[in-house]
Design an enzyme around this catalytic site. Sequence first.
Site, short mmCIF file in Angstrom:
data_model
loop_
_atom_site.label_atom_id
_atom_site.label_comp_id
_atom_site.label_asym_id
_atom_site.label_seq_id
_atom_site.Cartn_x
_atom_site.Cartn_y
_atom_site.Cartn_z
N ILE A 161 -4.31 11.74 9.61
CA ILE A 161 -2.79 11.72 10.05
C ILE A 161 -3.16 13.09 8.91
CG2 ILE A 161 -0.94 11.00 8.45
CD1 ILE A 161 -1.31 8.50 10.21
N ARG B 233 -0.37 -0.32 -8.52
CA ARG B 233 -0.21 -0.18 -9.56
C ARG B 233 1.10 0.81 -9.20
NH1 ARG B 233 -5.77 0.38 -10.28
NH2 ARG B 233 -5.49 1.58 -8.28
N LYS C 17 -10.45 -2.88 11.47
CA LYS C 17 -9.32 -2.99 12.23
C LYS C 17 -9.21 -3.54 13.70
CE LYS C 17 -7.30 -0.35 8.94
NZ LYS C 17 -6.00 -0.91 8.71
N GLY D 107 0.33 5.08 -1.13
CA GLY D 107 -1.19 5.58 -0.43
C GLY D 107 -0.29 6.47 -0.16
N GLN D 108 -1.34 7.70 1.71
CA GLN D 108 -0.80 8.92 1.97
C GLN D 108 0.29 8.73 2.76
OE1 GLN D 108 -3.50 10.32 4.53
NE2 GLN D 108 -2.88 12.41 5.34
N GLY E 240 0.44 -1.03 -0.12
CA GLY E 240 0.24 -0.05 -0.25
C GLY E 240 0.69 1.19 0.39
N ASP F 261 2.40 -1.84 -4.08
CA ASP F 261 0.57 -1.48 -4.10
C ASP F 261 0.01 -1.84 -5.66
OD1 ASP F 261 -1.55 0.34 -4.30
OD2 ASP F 261 -0.53 1.37 -3.15
N TYR G 24 -14.65 0.03 8.62
CA TYR G 24 -13.50 0.13 8.19
C TYR G 24 -13.00 -0.38 9.81
CZ TYR G 24 -9.15 2.41 8.91
OH TYR G 24 -8.60 3.28 8.99
N ASP H 186 -0.98 -6.71 -5.27
CA ASP H 186 -2.70 -7.17 -4.97
C ASP H 186 -2.02 -7.73 -4.04
OD1 ASP H 186 -5.18 -7.71 -4.86
OD2 ASP H 186 -6.29 -8.30 -6.75
P1 NAD Z 1 -4.71 4.83 1.52
O1 NAD Z 1 -6.31 5.32 1.33
O2 NAD Z 1 -4.18 6.81 1.06
O3 NAD Z 1 -3.86 3.90 0.58
C1 NAD Z 1 -4.11 3.08 0.79
C2 NAD Z 1 -2.97 2.46 -0.42
O4 NAD Z 1 -3.51 1.24 -0.12
C3 NAD Z 1 -3.31 2.56 -1.49
O5 NAD Z 1 -2.40 3.27 -2.27
C4 NAD Z 1 -4.04 1.87 -2.64
O6 NAD Z 1 -3.94 1.66 -3.64
C5 NAD Z 1 -3.56 0.27 -1.80
N1 NAD Z 1 -3.98 -0.89 -1.36
C6 NAD Z 1 -5.43 -0.94 -1.77
N2 NAD Z 1 -6.29 -2.72 -1.73
C7 NAD Z 1 -4.97 -3.00 -2.21
C8 NAD Z 1 -4.33 -4.28 -2.39
N3 NAD Z 1 -5.60 -5.04 -2.76
N4 NAD Z 1 -3.08 -4.38 -2.95
C9 NAD Z 1 -3.09 -3.70 -2.79
N5 NAD Z 1 -2.26 -2.62 -2.44
C10 NAD Z 1 -4.10 -1.87 -1.75
O7 NAD Z 1 -4.61 4.44 2.80
P2 NAD Z 1 -3.60 5.43 3.97
O8 NAD Z 1 -4.19 6.28 4.59
O9 NAD Z 1 -1.96 5.82 3.67
O10 NAD Z 1 -3.84 4.10 5.13
C11 NAD Z 1 -2.63 3.33 4.59
C12 NAD Z 1 -3.25 2.59 6.36
O11 NAD Z 1 -2.74 3.64 7.02
C13 NAD Z 1 -4.06 2.39 5.98
O12 NAD Z 1 -4.54 0.59 6.29
C14 NAD Z 1 -5.27 2.57 7.22
O13 NAD Z 1 -6.71 2.52 7.18
C15 NAD Z 1 -3.79 3.45 8.34
N6 NAD Z 1 -5.19 4.46 8.60
C16 NAD Z 1 -4.78 5.76 8.25
C17 NAD Z 1 -5.07 6.89 8.73
C18 NAD Z 1 -5.17 8.10 7.93
O14 NAD Z 1 -5.38 9.73 8.21
N7 NAD Z 1 -3.99 8.13 6.91
C19 NAD Z 1 -5.50 6.84 10.08
C20 NAD Z 1 -5.87 5.42 10.34
C21 NAD Z 1 -5.41 4.22 10.06
N1 SER Z 2 -8.03 8.74 9.01
C1 SER Z 2 -8.44 7.78 9.23
C2 SER Z 2 -10.12 7.72 8.23
O1 SER Z 2 -10.70 9.39 8.78
C3 SER Z 2 -8.99 7.30 10.25
O2 SER Z 2 -8.32 5.63 10.43
O3 SER Z 2 -10.69 7.02 7.68
#
Ligand code: NAD
Ligand code: SER
Length: 319
Positions: free
Chosen positions: A173, A41, A147, A16-17, A13, A39, A143, A54
């Site tokens: 975040i 792509r 978790k 992602g962010q 992943g 990831d 979600y 995937d």
């Molecule tokens: P995001 O949605 O920005 O990125 C997730 C990435 O996972 C994407 O690039 C997507 O293409 C990839 N992905 C989805 N399905 C996939 C698969 N089957 N195989 C491979 N890759 C796959 O999410 P994020 O904000 O970067 O969050 C990362 C993790 O942190 C997540 O587990 C999220 O639950 C957790 N999290 C994030 C936040 C936040 O505020 N950003 C807060 C709490 C927890």
């Molecule tokens: N920032 C995340 C959301 O809003 C919390 O896990 O889904």
Amino acid sequence: MIAMKSECILVIGANGQIGSVLVEYLKEIYGVQNVVASDLRMPDFPHGIFEKLDATDANALASIVRKYKVTQIYHLAAILSAKGEQEPLKTWQINMQTYFNVLEVARENGVSKIFYPSSIAVFGENVDEKAEQFSYLDPATVYGISKAAGENWSNYYFKRYGLDIRSLRYPGIIGYQSMPGGGTTDYAVDIYHKAVKGEDFECFLAENTRLPMIYISDAMDATVRLMEAPAEKISVRTSYNLAGMSFSPKEVAASILKIIPDFKITYKPDFRQQIAESWPGEIDDSKARKDWGWRPTYSLDKMTEEMISELRKKYQLVN
Ligand code: NAD
Ligand code: SER
């Protein structure tokens, strides 16, 4: 500063962010050749080692783990809170299947450590305004349910198989480097982009909705600090509460107004308001502080200054 290790770290992943920032952070610590980003792509501008993956495909995951002799996995892939409510069963399937694959592939291939990001979404409407470490979990979103289940499976694999899994309940975040991917806290990133571009911002949460948040630098520090802590310091094998700051849309707007006095915000709450209302306003992270020395360093105003300054550079705007 942590010394370079002979580790090979797989980030799932990675586009992602969080992943796009974490991969660069890990490369600085462990070396470019020791971090494998993956990831669904290829990224637009790949840098370092990247594998298309995937993670619902266990065989594909296993072959990457064997190819690079992976020693640690950071499993970030998931569908987040707001997007998850559009397709609940698909979200459950992706979030759980990818994690089961990580757990099993790690167990069968001698991966020594796993990072599993959990979330404030594990809490539900019966939690106190300040969520304790061992609060009752009654998540309101698919979600959050996934978790909470992931946290319990982490604990199970640790106890049953000795797999060294470490986890944080991240708050929302906020960072300038990347855009969020479908969460309820996304507004707190979008607001800075709009403010810096001189645009008005329509917020999808109500003005007084307080949520726990954290600046990306603090989140990166907490993540690696947890992963590097001696195993005997880790007393929580479900997931640690992690706090940075707490604020409402009105409070972050007030912080932005100190630097951009003509910034305008309006409020039009949508379905995400209900999700936000099921989450606590604050998190008690005293267990993380006690066990492995966690301390956040960013306040709301300090984060606002850095967000605006970095986004101005990004959009090539003068101060
Ligand atoms: P995001 O949605 O920005 O990125 C997730 C990435 O996972 C994407 O690039 C997507 O293409 C990839 N992905 C989805 N399905 C996939 C698969 N089957 N195989 C491979 N890759 C796959 O999410 P994020 O904000 O970067 O969050 C990362 C993790 O942190 C997540 O587990 C999220 O639950 C957790 N999290 C994030 C936040 C936040 O505020 N950003 C807060 C709490 C927890
Ligand atoms: N920032 C995340 C959301 O809003 C919390 O896990 O889904």
